[in-house]
Motif scaffolding. Structure first.
Motif, PDB file in Angstrom:
ATOM      1  N   LEU A  32       0.973  -1.219  -0.121  1.00  0.00           N
ATOM      2  CA  LEU A  32      -0.014  -0.144  -0.128  1.00  0.00           C
ATOM      3  C   LEU A  32       0.882   1.354  -0.017  1.00  0.00           C
ATOM      4  CD1 LEU A  32      -2.706   1.468   0.177  1.00  0.00           C
ATOM      5  CD2 LEU A  32      -2.613   1.097   2.454  1.00  0.00           C
ATOM      6  N   LYS A  33       1.959   1.352   0.777  1.00  0.00           N
ATOM      7  CA  LYS A  33       2.985   2.369   0.855  1.00  0.00           C
ATOM      8  C   LYS A  33       3.483   2.629  -0.474  1.00  0.00           C
ATOM      9  CE  LYS A  33       4.481   1.481   5.431  1.00  0.00           C
ATOM     10  NZ  LYS A  33       5.448   1.204   6.299  1.00  0.00           N
ATOM     11  N   LEU A  34       3.773   1.593  -1.168  1.00  0.00           N
ATOM     12  CA  LEU A  34       4.431   1.829  -2.611  1.00  0.00           C
ATOM     13  C   LEU A  34       3.507   2.088  -3.870  1.00  0.00           C
ATOM     14  CD1 LEU A  34       6.847  -1.436  -2.734  1.00  0.00           C
ATOM     15  CD2 LEU A  34       7.385   1.089  -2.566  1.00  0.00           C
ATOM     16  N   SER A  35       2.019   1.796  -3.593  1.00  0.00           N
ATOM     17  CA  SER A  35       1.172   2.034  -4.594  1.00  0.00           C
ATOM     18  C   SER A  35       0.772   3.509  -4.438  1.00  0.00           C
ATOM     19  CB  SER A  35      -0.244   1.247  -4.248  1.00  0.00           C
ATOM     20  OG  SER A  35      -0.809   1.734  -3.010  1.00  0.00           O
ATOM     21  N   ILE A  36       1.309   4.146  -3.406  1.00  0.00           N
ATOM     22  CA  ILE A  36       1.135   5.697  -3.015  1.00  0.00           C
ATOM     23  C   ILE A  36       2.323   6.283  -3.388  1.00  0.00           C
ATOM     24  CG2 ILE A  36       0.426   7.519  -1.259  1.00  0.00           C
ATOM     25  CD1 ILE A  36      -1.401   5.278  -0.194  1.00  0.00           C
ATOM     26  N   LEU A  37       3.434   5.815  -2.951  1.00  0.00           N
ATOM     27  CA  LEU A  37       4.808   6.238  -3.125  1.00  0.00           C
ATOM     28  C   LEU A  37       5.327   6.329  -4.629  1.00  0.00           C
ATOM     29  CD1 LEU A  37       7.118   7.810  -1.692  1.00  0.00           C
ATOM     30  CD2 LEU A  37       8.226   5.425  -1.514  1.00  0.00           C
ATOM     31  N   LEU A  38       5.066   5.436  -5.363  1.00  0.00           N
ATOM     32  CA  LEU A  38       5.604   5.521  -6.805  1.00  0.00           C
ATOM     33  C   LEU A  38       4.783   6.781  -7.695  1.00  0.00           C
ATOM     34  CD1 LEU A  38       6.102   1.631  -7.557  1.00  0.00           C
ATOM     35  CD2 LEU A  38       7.753   3.411  -7.176  1.00  0.00           C
ATOM     36  N   ILE A  66       3.852   9.375  -6.441  1.00  0.00           N
ATOM     37  CA  ILE A  66       4.380  10.667  -6.125  1.00  0.00           C
ATOM     38  C   ILE A  66       5.753  10.945  -6.761  1.00  0.00           C
ATOM     39  CG2 ILE A  66       5.161  11.890  -4.099  1.00  0.00           C
ATOM     40  CD1 ILE A  66       2.653  10.796  -2.662  1.00  0.00           C
ATOM     41  N   ILE A  67       6.804   9.655  -6.709  1.00  0.00           N
ATOM     42  CA  ILE A  67       8.237   9.786  -7.410  1.00  0.00           C
ATOM     43  C   ILE A  67       7.862  10.467  -8.839  1.00  0.00           C
ATOM     44  CG2 ILE A  67      10.101   8.416  -7.903  1.00  0.00           C
ATOM     45  CD1 ILE A  67       9.676   7.012  -5.267  1.00  0.00           C
ATOM     46  N   PHE A  68       7.079   9.935  -9.424  1.00  0.00           N
ATOM     47  CA  PHE A  68       6.995  10.132 -11.011  1.00  0.00           C
ATOM     48  C   PHE A  68       6.388  11.546 -11.037  1.00  0.00           C
ATOM     49  CE2 PHE A  68       5.980   5.617 -11.954  1.00  0.00           C
ATOM     50  CZ  PHE A  68       7.444   5.297 -12.379  1.00  0.00           C
ATOM     51  N   ILE A  69       5.707  12.260 -10.321  1.00  0.00           N
ATOM     52  CA  ILE A  69       5.166  13.443 -10.262  1.00  0.00           C
ATOM     53  C   ILE A  69       6.085  14.527  -9.923  1.00  0.00           C
ATOM     54  CG2 ILE A  69       3.615  15.096  -9.044  1.00  0.00           C
ATOM     55  CD1 ILE A  69       1.415  13.001  -8.828  1.00  0.00           C
ATOM     56  N   VAL A  70       7.083  14.206  -8.837  1.00  0.00           N
ATOM     57  CA  VAL A  70       8.135  14.960  -8.578  1.00  0.00           C
ATOM     58  C   VAL A  70       9.063  14.985  -9.521  1.00  0.00           C
ATOM     59  CG1 VAL A  70      10.241  15.276  -7.005  1.00  0.00           C
ATOM     60  CG2 VAL A  70       7.820  14.377  -5.968  1.00  0.00           C
ATOM     61  N   PHE A  71       9.475  13.868 -10.183  1.00  0.00           N
ATOM     62  CA  PHE A  71      10.269  13.826 -11.474  1.00  0.00           C
ATOM     63  C   PHE A  71       9.811  14.674 -12.592  1.00  0.00           C
ATOM     64  CE2 PHE A  71      11.494  11.318 -15.387  1.00  0.00           C
ATOM     65  CZ  PHE A  71      13.128  11.682 -15.259  1.00  0.00           C
ATOM     66  N   LEU A  72       8.453  14.518 -12.785  1.00  0.00           N
ATOM     67  CA  LEU A  72       7.796  15.587 -13.997  1.00  0.00           C
ATOM     68  C   LEU A  72       8.033  16.842 -13.568  1.00  0.00           C
ATOM     69  CD1 LEU A  72       5.943  15.778 -16.331  1.00  0.00           C
ATOM     70  CD2 LEU A  72       4.052  15.864 -14.603  1.00  0.00           C
TER      71      LEU A  72
END
Length: 107
Positions: free
Chosen positions: A77-83, A85-91
């Motif tokens: 569940l943590k990874l399904s929310i974190l991943l 977010i990582i892509f949004i920060v990268f964007l």
């Protein structure tokens, strides 16, 4: 007929929970203080913006992990929310870089 009681039973306070909340509040306060120091001492630019984004993500992590209880969930569940977010920060970083490059071309 039942009689209503007005007695309130006080549950003993849980010191560990109170200490944990105070610890998280202290961390959030320190991160906010760092943001204020950077806001008034570092000149505007990519570095300052990047630091603000990183510190905002740190604060969001502590808020979500402790006050929304995500820190106590399963790893999937943590990874399904974190991943995402990582892509949004990268964007965001890509958009900042490309935006600066476009401004250089236009000038």
């Amino acid at each position: 007929m039942e009689l209503e009681t007005t007695e309130v039973q006080v549950i003993p306070e849980d010191k560990s929970k109170i200490n944990k909340i105070l610890k998280v509040a202290l961390i959030l306060g320190v991160v906010t203080a760092i943001e204020f120091v950077i806001a008034f001492t570092v000149p505007a630019g990519v570095f300052r913006t990047s630091v603000f984004i990183i510190l905002t993500i740190v604060k969001a992590f502590y808020i979500v992990a402790e006050f929304m209880h995500l820190g106590h969930e399963k790893k999937s569940l943590k990874l399904s929310i974190l991943l995402p977010i990582i892509f949004i920060v990268f964007l965001i970083f890509i958009l900042m870089y490309q935006g600066a490059a476009i401004l250089e071309v236009l000038q």
